[in-house]
Design an enzyme around this catalytic site. Structure first.
Site, PDB file in Angstrom:
ATOM      1  N   GLY B 325      23.627  17.746   6.484  1.00 49.99           N
ATOM      2  CA  GLY B 325      22.631  18.848   6.402  1.00 49.99           C
ATOM      3  C   GLY B 325      22.727  19.932   6.898  1.00 49.99           C
ATOM      4  O   GLY B 325      23.593  20.351   7.501  1.00 49.99           O
ATOM      5  N   SER B 326      21.721  20.695   6.732  1.00 47.56           N
ATOM      6  CA  SER B 326      21.547  22.351   7.201  1.00 47.56           C
ATOM      7  C   SER B 326      21.886  22.778   9.384  1.00 47.56           C
ATOM      8  O   SER B 326      22.475  22.982   9.699  1.00 47.56           O
ATOM      9  CB  SER B 326      20.824  23.297   7.080  1.00 47.56           C
ATOM     10  OG  SER B 326      21.151  23.898   5.424  1.00 47.56           O
ATOM     11  N   THR B 327      21.615  21.558   9.325  1.00 47.84           N
ATOM     12  CA  THR B 327      21.539  20.817  11.048  1.00 47.84           C
ATOM     13  C   THR B 327      22.867  20.923  11.467  1.00 47.84           C
ATOM     14  O   THR B 327      23.153  21.033  12.836  1.00 47.84           O
ATOM     15  CB  THR B 327      21.397  19.881  11.646  1.00 47.84           C
ATOM     16  OG1 THR B 327      21.891  18.917  11.080  1.00 47.84           O
ATOM     17  CG2 THR B 327      19.291  19.745  11.166  1.00 47.84           C
TER      18      THR B 327
END
Lengths: 379, 643
Positions: B325-327
């Protein structure tokens, strides 16, 4: 019929007989028995109990028996030949009905204080009766077919009874013992040749009977034969005895592992270490030197016995001496061959060394007869 | 009958035959003597050897297994005395009666009784049969004290593995169990120790992967046995060497704390020292009690563990591969910057979506973020900014950067089932799916969706590498046999410091600037402030469609279809010491669910214990105070719909 000594010969009488004893054989017998005491002491882990001491007592009794039998004129024993044969035959029949069962075979009659093995007695009785027969028979007729038949029947009767027990080893001993007496009596070699061929035919028949409805031997006997031919085929089963006993003997080496140091017998790898397989313990603990020495003692006994037979001009005495010597020879030769893997395991004890009551007494009694023949021979 | 004549007539004949007979007998004697010579002189060596083989048995003495400690020397796996009762039939007499006598002292369940009786019947009379194991000391003492009245019943003390921390380190340390056929087949040259009945070897975790060090070497006892195998005496004995003790990098307190924070979720957390790579905590929730396996797990327990949808047996921190995801956005940014496809201050306009061809890729914020530079793009987690970055730089460079940061590569730890994650490339897609790479695939990858997969461990490594600019390598073993292994100095990762500084600034903004996605989970103590990045990863690709249609909100979905929540962080911002990653499966939003856990873990690690309440934002203090009051009781697992 009264005993008439041959002309020019002298029969010792009274206490003087003791001087005519075959002391050589007596001493050798005692020596061999001592080896037995020692080994029974060893296999009991250095204890007189339970075998060694009893064996000594039996030897004492046996030795006394030998002396007593020896002092009595051989003519008397000749007169007992037929009754003793008949008696033994009766016992063999009796054992079929009231015998004690042990190890898959009916062999003993329990007399309470003593376990009588009629087949042991029969070995001597058969020699006696055959010697008696040939003593009586005109030497001219010995090889005539009609006169060969009675001794063959006399032999086959007890053999058949012993086979029914079933005890193949003893049956063979009886047969060979009888054949030796007949051989010494002068039966033509043609008969022996024919008999050998017949034996081969019988063996062949027996072997082919395996697995069929009319199978002649017990399964375990077949197994013994097949494992004798290839002991490694069943190292933990029936081949175990042979394998372990050859290991024990071989590991003894030249001088042995030392008295009471045999690991094979100590640790129970040897089966029946105090009876049929006692020779392996001796071989393991005293090595080649020990085993060849015992073989030497035995050989001396049969040599002296045979010489005594040869020098005895009394036909009965001579045949009895020869027969007993030959039977003795068969005992130790078959036992040794068996434990060394040269013959199938047939359950024959090592004479005077293996633990056993009947065998010891019968054997000493037999040597009493031999001594009697020696003492009372015409000189 | 003319007896007088026979000496003349028969004497010679008997003599000849008698001599013949004697000759034959001597011949046989010769054969016997020859055979004796053959056996006892020629081949005696061979038979001597066979006799020794008969007689002597080697018996292995199992060595004590090496112990496992945490970094402070607290025990994670020990050898506990296993009090057991064995029975020797030949001394016990009637086994039933002996068991009856024993049953008056300790409890013997019916099934156990039946097993013992069966075993006793099968084995030789002198072979000991285990009647009861794992007795407590009182029971053991009771039996020992009564042993004169219990012939053939023998109390024995052996060693068995015990895991005092139970759930806390179950995935790391693993457990031991009896050697199986499969274990034996796997080994090329199996240690003879493995043949010992009931010998136990490592089955999972450090116990398995460091089996070689932990096992030690067997001692040897030469014993004399008789023909049926009864031991007569011991001839000599060489003691074995115990296995090496292992010290792990794990801090037990932190590990316990992490597990408590994750309790009730299907989740994983990794805390790593950014300088040494020491893994301070590696938690996977829920855990299980490894001692169950040592004692022999019941099928009920086993099936319970196996069928639990939260997968307690799986070590999610290293074997769970999730879309990051956004990580993943830091990686995309660094790839674009390193490639020169974008500069630090360049802006991208976010209208709430991006159109490529006839496809429209949405930003999580339907209304759009407006003009975004790198700093704001990270702070707000603007999807469109990273769509654009990914489109510009292409998947191959993103994947290369991800590998450089520790994602999609294998980290060599003494743990089984380590997942490599996945960093896709054009080649990879062609090879595995026989399809060409599309721009849309790159765009999906730009926000850590699509084919990209990372493990919590890899995310922690990434976070540590971003924080330090060094290629830190994680490690789990800190020392062997009380000799510490010096950590290797991590080499510089070779990224432009200005690029790294920009990315760190963005991560700082996520937490420490108002409106940052992690603002609510900031650390109030400025010297310990944390920087991080949230992530929420879709479990299914089509959920984008669903979201566009507005049919489902995340909370409306069944538990196993909800988004994964993620957060990665490091602290302190000024001089990073620890990096952390947390994932809660199907947990919802990364910032709300995982960020507080990351913060708590970092504070716990920095303070080496519970930090003062002042470190927390005022809004969270009440909740944290309550939680501490409840400790050490783990919160009950919420009643998720597990359909």
């Amino acid at each position: 019929m009264s005993f008439v000594p041959p002309p020019g010969s002298r029969i010792p009488s009274g206490p003087a007989k003791i001087l005519y004893f075959h002391w050589g054989i007596a001493v050798l017998l005692a020596a061999v028995s001592c080896v037995g005491f020692l080994m029974l002491f060893s296999v009991a882990d250095g204890s007189l109990e339970p075998w060694s001491q009893r064996q000594m007592m039996r030897f004492g009794a046996g030795f006394a028996l030998m002396l007593v039998v020896a002092m009595i004129n051989i003519r008397f024993w000749r007169s007992l030949a037929i009754p003793s044969y008949l008696g033994s035959l009766a016992l063999l029949v009796a054992v079929e009905f009231i015998g004690e069962v042990g190890m898959g075979a009916q062999r003993w009659i329990d007399l309470g204080f003593f376990q009588l093995q009629p087949s042991e007695v029969m070995k001597i009785a058969l020699v006696l009766v055959l010697a008696r027969y040939y003593d009586w028979l005109d030497p001219e007729k010995v090889s005539r077919p009609l006169w060969v038949i009675p001794p063959v029947i006399l032999t086959l009767l007890p053999m058949g009874l012993v086979l029914m027990q079933p005890d193949l080893g003893t049956a063979l001993l009886l047969g060979i013992g009888a054949a030796v007496v007949m051989f010494l009596a002068g039966v033509s070699l043609w008969y022996f040749g024919t008999a050998a061929l017949a034996a081969c035919a019988v063996v062949f028949t027996v072997m082919t009977s395996q697995g069929t409805d009319w199978q002649l031997l017990k399964d375990y006997q077949f197994r013994r034969i097949s494992t004798f031919l290839d002991p490694s085929s069943d190292p933990l089963g029936a081949g175990y005895h042979i394998t372990q006993s050859t290991i024990a003997m071989g590991s003894g080496g030249l001088t042995g592992r030392g008295f009471m140091q045999g690991t094979q017998s100590r640790l129970n790898f040897l089966p029946e270490k105090h009876t049929d397989f006692i020779f392996t313990t001796l071989s393991e603990e005293f090595g080649f030197v020990g085993s060849i020495s015992l073989l030497g003692l035995y050989t001396l006994i049969i040599a002296l016995g045979t010489l005594s037979a040869l020098t005895n001009r009394d036909r009965f005495g001579s045949l009895v001496t020869g027969g007993i010597t030959a039977t003795f020879f068969l005992y130790f030769a078959i036992n040794m061959a068996m434990v060394m893997g040269l013959a199938p395991v047939v359950g024959v004890p090592l004479p005077l060394v293996s633990y056993g009551g009947s065998a010891m007494l019968v054997l000493m009694g037999a040597f009493g007869l031999l001594q009697s023949a020696h003492v009372h021979k015409p000189r | 009958m003319s007896r007088q004549q026979f000496p003349k007539k028969d004497g010679p004949r008997i003599s000849r035959r008698g001599l013949l007979l004697l000759g034959g007998q001597l011949g046989v004697v010769g054969v016997l003597g020859w055979r004796m010579r053959q056996l006892q002189v020629e081949n005696s060596e061979r038979y001597r050897l066979l006799a020794e083989e008969n007689r002597i048995n080697m018996r292995l003495i199992p060595p004590a297994r090496g112990l496992i400690f945490d970094r402070e020397g607290r025990a994670l796996a020990v050898n506990r005395q296993n009090y057991r009762i064995v029975m020797i039939r030949e001394q016990a007499g009637d086994p039933e009666e002996a068991l009856n006598r024993l049953a008056s002292l300790i409890e013997i369940p019916e099934a156990q009784r039946a097993r013992v009786l069966k075993e006793v019947r099968q084995k030789s009379a002198f072979v000991p049969v285990t009647v009861a194991e794992h007795l407590n000391y009182t029971e053991f003492a009771r039996v020992s004290a009564n042993s004169p009245a219990l012939p053939g019943i023998i109390p024995e003390v052996g060693l068995s593995r015990f895991y005092p921390e139970r759930e806390a380190t179950s995935h790391l340390v693993g457990y031991v169990g009896p050697v199986s056929e499969k274990d034996l087949k796997e080994q090329e040259d199996p240690d003879p120790l493995l043949q010992i009945p009931r010998f136990q070897i490592g089955k999972t975790g450090v116990e398995k992967l460091d089996e070689g060090k932990l096992r030690g070497h067997a001692g040897l006892s030469r014993i004399e046995v008789n023909s049926v195998g009864r031991v007569m005496r011991e001839l000599d004995r060489t003691e074995g060497t115990a296995g090496a003790n292992l010290q792990l990098t794990i801090d037990l307190d932190l590990q316990n704390f992490a597990l408590q924070r994750l309790a009730g979720q299907s989740a994983a957390a990794v805390v790593m020292d950014v300088h040494t790579g020491d893994l301070m905590a590696m938690a996977s929730a829920p855990g299980f009690d490894p001692n169950l396996f040592v004692f022999g797990i019941s099928s009920t327990n086993w099936n319970g563990l196996l069928n639990d949808p939260y997968r307690p047996l799986s070590n999610k921190s290293v074997s769970g591969a999730y879309p990051p995801g956004s990580t993943f956005k830091m990686t995309v940014a660094l790839a674009a910057l390193a490639d020169g496809a974008a500069t630090v201050n360049e802006t991208v306009f976010c209208p709430g979506y991006m159109e490529v061809g006839n496809r429209r890729f949405h930003c999580w914020r339907r209304g759009g973020h407006g003009h975004m530079n790198l700093h704001d793009g990270l702070k707000n987690s603007c999807d469109v900014y990273f769509y654009e970055m990914a489109r510009r730089v292409g998947i191959d460079k993103i994947s290369a950067m991800a590998n450089r940061l520790g994602i999609g590569v294998r980290h060599d730890l003494p743990l089984p089932a380590i997942s490599e994650g996945l960093t896709p490339t054009r080649d990879w897609k062609q090879r595995t799916q026989n399809q060409s790479w599309l721009v849309g695939d790159s765009i999906n990858a730009g926000i850590g969706q699509g084919y990209v997969l990372a493990t919590p461990l890899q995310l922690a490594v990434m976070s540590a590498r971003v924080a330090t600019g060094r290629a830190v390598v994680p490690r789990l073993v800190r020392g062997v046999d009380s000799k510490l292994i010096a950590p290797e100095e991590a080499p510089d990762i070779g990224l432009d410091p200005r690029h790294l500084a920009a990315v760190r600034g963005g991560m700082n903004a996520v937490v420490n600037e108002r409106h940052g996605t992690g603002w609510r989970s900031r650390i109030e103590d400025d010297s310990l402030a944390m920087a991080g990045k949230s992530g929420t990863s879709q479990v299914r690709q089509i959920s984008a469609e669903e979201r566009r249609l507005g049919v489902f909100r995340n909370e409306d979905l069944p538990w196993n279809r909800r988004d994964h929540a993620l957060f990665v962080a490091y602290a302190p911002v000024q001089a990073p010491r620890f990096a952390v990653s947390v994932i809660v499966e199907h947990g919802g939003g990364g910032s709300s669910v995982c960020a507080p856990i990351c913060r708590d873990l970092l504070l716990q690690a920095l303070y080496k214990g519970p930090p003062p309440l002042s470190a927390y934002p005022a809004s969270d203090r009440d909740e944290i105070e309550q939680r501490r009051a409840l400790q050490p009781e783990a919160p009950a697992r919420p009643a998720h719909d597990r359909a």
